[in-house]
Design a protein around this motif. Structure first.
Motif, PDB file in Angstrom:
ATOM      1  N   VAL A  83       0.832  -1.208   0.000  1.00  0.00           N
ATOM      2  CA  VAL A  83       0.000   0.000   0.000  1.00  0.00           C
ATOM      3  C   VAL A  83       0.864   1.254   0.000  1.00  0.00           C
ATOM      4  O   VAL A  83       0.479   2.263  -0.588  1.00  0.00           O
ATOM      5  CB  VAL A  83      -1.042   0.021   1.146  1.00  0.00           C
ATOM      6  CG1 VAL A  83      -2.054  -1.084   0.977  1.00  0.00           C
ATOM      7  CG2 VAL A  83      -0.398   0.006   2.495  1.00  0.00           C
ATOM      8  N   THR A  84       2.036   1.186   0.622  1.00  0.00           N
ATOM      9  CA  THR A  84       2.957   2.326   0.594  1.00  0.00           C
ATOM     10  C   THR A  84       3.504   2.526  -0.809  1.00  0.00           C
ATOM     11  O   THR A  84       3.512   3.642  -1.329  1.00  0.00           O
ATOM     12  CB  THR A  84       4.106   2.124   1.597  1.00  0.00           C
ATOM     13  OG1 THR A  84       3.565   1.919   2.898  1.00  0.00           O
ATOM     14  CG2 THR A  84       5.041   3.315   1.614  1.00  0.00           C
ATOM     15  N   ILE A 116       2.847   5.874  -3.211  1.00  0.00           N
ATOM     16  CA  ILE A 116       3.930   6.663  -3.818  1.00  0.00           C
ATOM     17  C   ILE A 116       3.853   6.583  -5.335  1.00  0.00           C
ATOM     18  O   ILE A 116       3.961   7.600  -6.024  1.00  0.00           O
ATOM     19  CB  ILE A 116       5.303   6.200  -3.283  1.00  0.00           C
ATOM     20  CG1 ILE A 116       5.411   6.540  -1.789  1.00  0.00           C
ATOM     21  CG2 ILE A 116       6.440   6.844  -4.073  1.00  0.00           C
ATOM     22  CD1 ILE A 116       6.609   5.919  -1.082  1.00  0.00           C
ATOM     23  N   ARG A 117       3.644   5.410  -5.880  1.00  0.00           N
ATOM     24  CA  ARG A 117       3.548   5.234  -7.334  1.00  0.00           C
ATOM     25  C   ARG A 117       2.378   6.051  -7.898  1.00  0.00           C
ATOM     26  O   ARG A 117       2.500   6.708  -8.928  1.00  0.00           O
ATOM     27  CB  ARG A 117       3.383   3.755  -7.671  1.00  0.00           C
ATOM     28  CG  ARG A 117       3.137   3.432  -9.129  1.00  0.00           C
ATOM     29  CD  ARG A 117       4.137   3.914 -10.138  1.00  0.00           C
ATOM     30  NE  ARG A 117       5.487   3.595  -9.790  1.00  0.00           N
ATOM     31  CZ  ARG A 117       6.554   4.328 -10.178  1.00  0.00           C
ATOM     32  NH1 ARG A 117       6.405   5.394 -10.918  1.00  0.00           N
ATOM     33  NH2 ARG A 117       7.770   3.980  -9.819  1.00  0.00           N
ATOM     34  N   SER A 118       1.254   6.020  -7.228  1.00  0.00           N
ATOM     35  CA  SER A 118       0.080   6.761  -7.679  1.00  0.00           C
ATOM     36  C   SER A 118       0.353   8.265  -7.705  1.00  0.00           C
ATOM     37  O   SER A 118      -0.009   8.955  -8.670  1.00  0.00           O
ATOM     38  CB  SER A 118      -1.101   6.438  -6.763  1.00  0.00           C
ATOM     39  OG  SER A 118      -2.245   7.118  -7.175  1.00  0.00           O
ATOM     40  N   VAL A 132       4.268  12.870   2.484  1.00  0.00           N
ATOM     41  CA  VAL A 132       4.948  11.756   1.818  1.00  0.00           C
ATOM     42  C   VAL A 132       6.232  12.299   1.216  1.00  0.00           C
ATOM     43  O   VAL A 132       6.198  13.200   0.373  1.00  0.00           O
ATOM     44  CB  VAL A 132       4.067  11.145   0.708  1.00  0.00           C
ATOM     45  CG1 VAL A 132       4.804  10.011   0.002  1.00  0.00           C
ATOM     46  CG2 VAL A 132       2.733  10.679   1.265  1.00  0.00           C
ATOM     47  N   GLN A 133       7.371  11.776   1.664  1.00  0.00           N
ATOM     48  CA  GLN A 133       8.672  12.167   1.127  1.00  0.00           C
ATOM     49  C   GLN A 133       9.302  10.939   0.487  1.00  0.00           C
ATOM     50  O   GLN A 133       9.270   9.850   1.067  1.00  0.00           O
ATOM     51  CB  GLN A 133       9.579  12.679   2.233  1.00  0.00           C
ATOM     52  CG  GLN A 133       9.058  13.938   2.887  1.00  0.00           C
ATOM     53  CD  GLN A 133       9.871  14.291   4.119  1.00  0.00           C
ATOM     54  OE1 GLN A 133       9.994  13.482   5.022  1.00  0.00           O
ATOM     55  NE2 GLN A 133      10.407  15.496   4.134  1.00  0.00           N
ATOM     56  N   PHE A 134       9.875  11.142  -0.700  1.00  0.00           N
ATOM     57  CA  PHE A 134      10.471  10.026  -1.421  1.00  0.00           C
ATOM     58  C   PHE A 134      11.712  10.497  -2.152  1.00  0.00           C
ATOM     59  O   PHE A 134      11.686  11.526  -2.830  1.00  0.00           O
ATOM     60  CB  PHE A 134       9.462   9.448  -2.419  1.00  0.00           C
ATOM     61  CG  PHE A 134      10.005   8.346  -3.272  1.00  0.00           C
ATOM     62  CD1 PHE A 134      10.377   7.127  -2.716  1.00  0.00           C
ATOM     63  CD2 PHE A 134      10.128   8.510  -4.632  1.00  0.00           C
ATOM     64  CE1 PHE A 134      10.870   6.103  -3.507  1.00  0.00           C
ATOM     65  CE2 PHE A 134      10.618   7.490  -5.436  1.00  0.00           C
ATOM     66  CZ  PHE A 134      10.988   6.280  -4.868  1.00  0.00           C
TER      67      PHE A 134
END
Length: 129
Positions: A5-6, A10-12, A89-91
């Motif tokens: 789900v994470t 992020i992908r979405s 959300v940080q990536f």
């Protein structure tokens, strides 16, 4: 919580983000704020950080990411529980690291204003040590 789900969240966000001058191909990291006014998800916006130092404002279509956001929040909150006010959300795609932070009560946290937008985008920049 399932890692799927994470990853899905992020992908979405990445797949749907757009911005007027955003380099959606060669960025290094991103910070996105998900907003839940009145307990309902309705906005995903933030910044892309490019290797050349450019910081671009971006947003993801809330309708396009709604199911990924719901799957993510459902993995943390039980049915009937109040959702957070905001989620950060940080990536970092080069390091393949992420951080997700919840704001449960402060509606003004991570709020962009004309007075704070420069320092806020630096505050939100992903840094992993």
């Amino acid at each position: 919580m399932s890692g799927n789900v994470t990853v899905g969240l992020i992908r979405s966000l990445i797949d749907t983000m757009q911005g007027p001058i955003a380099d959606v191909d060669s960025w290094d990291s991103l910070a996105m704020i998900l907003e839940f006014p009145d307990g309902e998800f309705n906005e995903a916006r933030g910044y892309l950080y490019s290797p050349d130092g450019v910081i671009s404002a971006v947003a993801s279509d809330p309708w396009a990411v709604r199911s990924a956001v719901k799957a993510y929040t459902d993995s943390y909150y039980q049915s009937g529980e109040a959702l957070p006010r905001k989620v950060l959300v940080q990536f970092d795609r080069r390091a393949r690291e992420y951080n997700i932070a919840f704001e449960e009560t402060d509606e003004t946290r991570w709020k962009v204003t004309p007075q704070n937008f420069r320092e806020l985008r630096e505050e939100l920049r992903p840094t992993f040590d």
